[in-house]
Scaffold this active site. Structure first.
Site, PDB file in Angstrom:
ATOM      1  N   ASN A   1      -2.001   0.403   6.653  1.00  0.00           N
ATOM      2  CA  ASN A   1      -1.513  -0.854   7.226  1.00  0.00           C
ATOM      3  C   ASN A   1      -0.660  -1.694   6.257  1.00  0.00           C
ATOM      4  O   ASN A   1      -0.624  -2.914   6.337  1.00  0.00           O
ATOM      5  CB  ASN A   1      -2.668  -1.669   7.833  1.00  0.00           C
ATOM      6  CG  ASN A   1      -3.724  -2.021   6.819  1.00  0.00           C
ATOM      7  OD1 ASN A   1      -3.580  -1.734   5.637  1.00  0.00           O
ATOM      8  ND2 ASN A   1      -4.780  -2.680   7.275  1.00  0.00           N
TER       9      ASN A   1
ATOM     10  N   TYR B   1     -12.372  -1.589  -3.333  1.00  0.00           N
ATOM     11  CA  TYR B   1     -12.860  -1.759  -1.957  1.00  0.00           C
ATOM     12  C   TYR B   1     -14.375  -1.534  -1.865  1.00  0.00           C
ATOM     13  O   TYR B   1     -14.882  -1.193  -0.794  1.00  0.00           O
ATOM     14  CB  TYR B   1     -12.116  -0.827  -1.008  1.00  0.00           C
ATOM     15  CG  TYR B   1     -10.739  -1.346  -0.601  1.00  0.00           C
ATOM     16  CD1 TYR B   1     -10.612  -2.489   0.200  1.00  0.00           C
ATOM     17  CD2 TYR B   1      -9.577  -0.706  -0.998  1.00  0.00           C
ATOM     18  CE1 TYR B   1      -9.366  -2.970   0.589  1.00  0.00           C
ATOM     19  CE2 TYR B   1      -8.313  -1.182  -0.620  1.00  0.00           C
ATOM     20  CZ  TYR B   1      -8.228  -2.310   0.178  1.00  0.00           C
ATOM     21  OH  TYR B   1      -6.997  -2.791   0.566  1.00  0.00           O
TER      22      TYR B   1
ATOM     23  N   LYS C   1       0.820  -1.213   0.000  1.00  0.00           N
ATOM     24  CA  LYS C   1       0.000   0.000   0.000  1.00  0.00           C
ATOM     25  C   LYS C   1       0.860   1.272   0.000  1.00  0.00           C
ATOM     26  O   LYS C   1       2.066   1.211   0.270  1.00  0.00           O
ATOM     27  CB  LYS C   1      -0.940  -0.038   1.207  1.00  0.00           C
ATOM     28  CG  LYS C   1      -1.959  -1.193   1.154  1.00  0.00           C
ATOM     29  CD  LYS C   1      -2.929  -1.111   2.329  1.00  0.00           C
ATOM     30  CE  LYS C   1      -3.985  -2.209   2.248  1.00  0.00           C
ATOM     31  NZ  LYS C   1      -4.963  -2.096   3.351  1.00  0.00           N
TER      32      LYS C   1
ATOM     33  N   GLU D   1      -9.622 -10.080  -7.638  1.00  0.00           N
ATOM     34  CA  GLU D   1      -8.667  -8.989  -7.425  1.00  0.00           C
ATOM     35  C   GLU D   1      -7.467  -9.105  -8.364  1.00  0.00           C
ATOM     36  O   GLU D   1      -6.974  -8.103  -8.885  1.00  0.00           O
ATOM     37  CB  GLU D   1      -8.224  -8.975  -5.956  1.00  0.00           C
ATOM     38  CG  GLU D   1      -9.367  -8.593  -5.026  1.00  0.00           C
ATOM     39  CD  GLU D   1      -9.075  -8.811  -3.552  1.00  0.00           C
ATOM     40  OE1 GLU D   1      -9.971  -8.537  -2.734  1.00  0.00           O
ATOM     41  OE2 GLU D   1      -7.961  -9.265  -3.209  1.00  0.00           O
TER      42      GLU D   1
ATOM     43  N   ARG E   1       2.501  -6.574   8.951  1.00  0.00           N
ATOM     44  CA  ARG E   1       1.851  -5.376   9.498  1.00  0.00           C
ATOM     45  C   ARG E   1       2.466  -4.965  10.828  1.00  0.00           C
ATOM     46  O   ARG E   1       2.607  -3.775  11.112  1.00  0.00           O
ATOM     47  CB  ARG E   1       0.341  -5.596   9.608  1.00  0.00           C
ATOM     48  CG  ARG E   1      -0.342  -5.447   8.237  1.00  0.00           C
ATOM     49  CD  ARG E   1      -1.782  -5.866   8.279  1.00  0.00           C
ATOM     50  NE  ARG E   1      -2.513  -5.477   7.070  1.00  0.00           N
ATOM     51  CZ  ARG E   1      -3.666  -6.004   6.722  1.00  0.00           C
ATOM     52  NH1 ARG E   1      -4.229  -6.944   7.476  1.00  0.00           N
ATOM     53  NH2 ARG E   1      -4.278  -5.609   5.617  1.00  0.00           N
TER      54      ARG E   1
ATOM     55  N   PHE F   1     -15.335   4.306   7.293  1.00  0.00           N
ATOM     56  CA  PHE F   1     -13.958   4.638   6.886  1.00  0.00           C
ATOM     57  C   PHE F   1     -13.756   4.590   5.369  1.00  0.00           C
ATOM     58  O   PHE F   1     -12.651   4.811   4.880  1.00  0.00           O
ATOM     59  CB  PHE F   1     -12.954   3.700   7.575  1.00  0.00           C
ATOM     60  CG  PHE F   1     -13.197   2.227   7.331  1.00  0.00           C
ATOM     61  CD1 PHE F   1     -12.774   1.611   6.162  1.00  0.00           C
ATOM     62  CD2 PHE F   1     -13.837   1.446   8.286  1.00  0.00           C
ATOM     63  CE1 PHE F   1     -13.001   0.268   5.917  1.00  0.00           C
ATOM     64  CE2 PHE F   1     -14.079   0.087   8.059  1.00  0.00           C
ATOM     65  CZ  PHE F   1     -13.649  -0.493   6.873  1.00  0.00           C
TER      66      PHE F   1
ATOM     67  N   HIS G   1      -2.175  -5.350   1.551  1.00  0.00           N
ATOM     68  CA  HIS G   1      -3.481  -5.983   1.380  1.00  0.00           C
ATOM     69  C   HIS G   1      -3.265  -7.469   1.145  1.00  0.00           C
ATOM     70  O   HIS G   1      -2.276  -7.866   0.528  1.00  0.00           O
ATOM     71  CB  HIS G   1      -4.206  -5.398   0.160  1.00  0.00           C
ATOM     72  CG  HIS G   1      -5.364  -6.223  -0.302  1.00  0.00           C
ATOM     73  ND1 HIS G   1      -6.591  -6.176   0.315  1.00  0.00           N
ATOM     74  CD2 HIS G   1      -5.465  -7.152  -1.283  1.00  0.00           C
ATOM     75  CE1 HIS G   1      -7.407  -7.034  -0.294  1.00  0.00           C
ATOM     76  NE2 HIS G   1      -6.749  -7.639  -1.264  1.00  0.00           N
TER      77      HIS G   1
ATOM     78  N   ARG H   1      -2.635 -14.365   4.797  1.00  0.00           N
ATOM     79  CA  ARG H   1      -3.278 -13.584   5.860  1.00  0.00           C
ATOM     80  C   ARG H   1      -2.512 -13.754   7.174  1.00  0.00           C
ATOM     81  O   ARG H   1      -2.394 -12.814   7.956  1.00  0.00           O
ATOM     82  CB  ARG H   1      -4.735 -14.031   6.043  1.00  0.00           C
ATOM     83  CG  ARG H   1      -5.636 -13.786   4.839  1.00  0.00           C
ATOM     84  CD  ARG H   1      -5.988 -12.350   4.609  1.00  0.00           C
ATOM     85  NE  ARG H   1      -6.708 -11.760   5.713  1.00  0.00           N
ATOM     86  CZ  ARG H   1      -7.385 -10.614   5.628  1.00  0.00           C
ATOM     87  NH1 ARG H   1      -7.434  -9.942   4.471  1.00  0.00           N
ATOM     88  NH2 ARG H   1      -7.993 -10.117   6.670  1.00  0.00           N
TER      89      ARG H   1
ATOM     90  N   THR I   1      -5.551  -6.736  10.801  1.00  0.00           N
ATOM     91  CA  THR I   1      -5.794  -5.451  10.123  1.00  0.00           C
ATOM     92  C   THR I   1      -5.190  -4.288  10.913  1.00  0.00           C
ATOM     93  O   THR I   1      -4.565  -3.394  10.339  1.00  0.00           O
ATOM     94  CB  THR I   1      -7.315  -5.222   9.976  1.00  0.00           C
ATOM     95  OG1 THR I   1      -7.887  -6.378   9.355  1.00  0.00           O
ATOM     96  CG2 THR I   1      -7.612  -3.996   9.145  1.00  0.00           C
TER      97      THR I   1
HETATM   98  P1  ATP Z   1      -7.175  -5.659   3.330  1.00  0.00           P
HETATM   99  O1  ATP Z   1      -8.496  -5.968   2.676  1.00  0.00           O
HETATM  100  O2  ATP Z   1      -6.604  -4.312   2.886  1.00  0.00           O
HETATM  101  O3  ATP Z   1      -6.199  -6.775   3.210  1.00  0.00           O
HETATM  102  P2  ATP Z   1      -8.206  -6.477   5.844  1.00  0.00           P
HETATM  103  O4  ATP Z   1      -8.836  -7.576   5.065  1.00  0.00           O
HETATM  104  O5  ATP Z   1      -7.289  -6.846   6.953  1.00  0.00           O
HETATM  105  O6  ATP Z   1      -7.413  -5.482   4.888  1.00  0.00           O
HETATM  106  P3  ATP Z   1     -10.738  -5.130   5.802  1.00  0.00           P
HETATM  107  O7  ATP Z   1     -11.751  -5.301   6.855  1.00  0.00           O
HETATM  108  O8  ATP Z   1     -10.930  -5.793   4.479  1.00  0.00           O
HETATM  109  O9  ATP Z   1      -9.325  -5.529   6.440  1.00  0.00           O
HETATM  110  O10 ATP Z   1     -10.555  -3.565   5.575  1.00  0.00           O
HETATM  111  C1  ATP Z   1      -9.957  -3.072   4.390  1.00  0.00           C
HETATM  112  C2  ATP Z   1      -9.066  -1.918   4.738  1.00  0.00           C
HETATM  113  O11 ATP Z   1      -9.855  -0.854   5.232  1.00  0.00           O
HETATM  114  C3  ATP Z   1      -8.071  -2.196   5.867  1.00  0.00           C
HETATM  115  O12 ATP Z   1      -6.896  -2.818   5.439  1.00  0.00           O
HETATM  116  C4  ATP Z   1      -7.797  -0.819   6.362  1.00  0.00           C
HETATM  117  O13 ATP Z   1      -6.869  -0.135   5.501  1.00  0.00           O
HETATM  118  C5  ATP Z   1      -9.156  -0.160   6.254  1.00  0.00           C
HETATM  119  N1  ATP Z   1      -9.885  -0.288   7.509  1.00  0.00           N
HETATM  120  C6  ATP Z   1     -10.520  -1.377   7.994  1.00  0.00           C
HETATM  121  N2  ATP Z   1     -11.092  -1.150   9.171  1.00  0.00           N
HETATM  122  C7  ATP Z   1     -10.820   0.155   9.457  1.00  0.00           C
HETATM  123  C8  ATP Z   1     -11.141   1.022  10.531  1.00  0.00           C
HETATM  124  N3  ATP Z   1     -11.862   0.594  11.581  1.00  0.00           N
HETATM  125  N4  ATP Z   1     -10.683   2.294  10.483  1.00  0.00           N
HETATM  126  C9  ATP Z   1      -9.964   2.743   9.430  1.00  0.00           C
HETATM  127  N5  ATP Z   1      -9.624   1.974   8.361  1.00  0.00           N
HETATM  128  C10 ATP Z   1     -10.047   0.702   8.378  1.00  0.00           C
HETATM  129 MG    MG Z   2      -9.996  -7.245   3.335  1.00  0.00          MG
END
Ligand code: ATP
Ligand code: MG
Length: 139
Positions: free
Chosen positions: A114, A51, A11, A128, A104, A59, A117, A87, A93
């Site tokens: 973070n 997304y 990212k 994706e 992370r 968010f 992805h 993962r 996350t």
């Molecule tokens: P990713 O999909 O990026 O791998 P993830 O699967 O761990 O991350 P998701 O729940 O899919 O988490 O959320 C997608 C992205 O949205 C997160 O990686 C983060 O950048 C952002 N995000 C998620 N939860 C929050 C939150 N509570 N506040 C701010 N940003 C958030």
């Molecule tokens: Mg995700």
């Protein structure tokens, strides 16, 4: 049966901090093969579409801004049990909750910035990957 491919992005925060090399090294050391890779930048529309599943979350607009804020590295990775193993390698996350040694934990600054992805299912890994790479490019 679980598949052998996942999709990742390094990212904008991690690219900005010059962590591309260190993160790719962790990915290779964990046994993943890089089968497609691209340095690029998402438009807001691209980030919004990628997304879209989070459209209703509070968010979402910050996430779209952040993901289009600078260049990223997109890649398709290959390994047995790729989605789950990746993962595990990237960690939770929220980096404050990520296990020691995870990408992370090492390189993310916050829950919103973070570092990486990782796809959350075989189906999404394919969707994706297709978002960034055409069939021809992937052989
Ligand atoms: P990713 O999909 O990026 O791998 P993830 O699967 O761990 O991350 P998701 O729940 O899919 O988490 O959320 C997608 C992205 O949205 C997160 O990686 C983060 O950048 C952002 N995000 C998620 N939860 C929050 C939150 N509570 N506040 C701010 N940003 C958030
Ligand atoms: Mg995700």
């Amino acid at each position: 049966m679980s598949g052998n491919r996942t999709f990742t992005m390094i990212k904008p925060d991690a690219v900005e901090k010059n962590y591309i090399g260190a993160i790719l090294e962790k990915i290779n050391a964990a046994g993943f093969k890089i089968v497609a890779m691209k340095y690029t930048r998402l438009s807001k529309a691209d980030a919004g579409e990628f997304y879209a599943v989070h459209k209703e979350r509070p968010f979402y607009s910050d996430l779209v801004d952040y993901m289009s804020d600078g260049p990223i590295v997109a890649a398709i990775l290959e390994k047995d049990n790729a989605v789950a193993d990746f993962r595990e390698l990237i960690g939770a996350t929220n980096p404050e909750e990520a296990a020691e040694g995870t990408i992370r934990k090492l390189y993310a600054e916050s829950i919103s910035a973070n570092a990486v992805h990782g796809s959350d299912s075989d189906e999404n890994a394919q969707i994706e990957g297709n978002f960034f790479f055409s069939q021809l490019e992937r052989h």
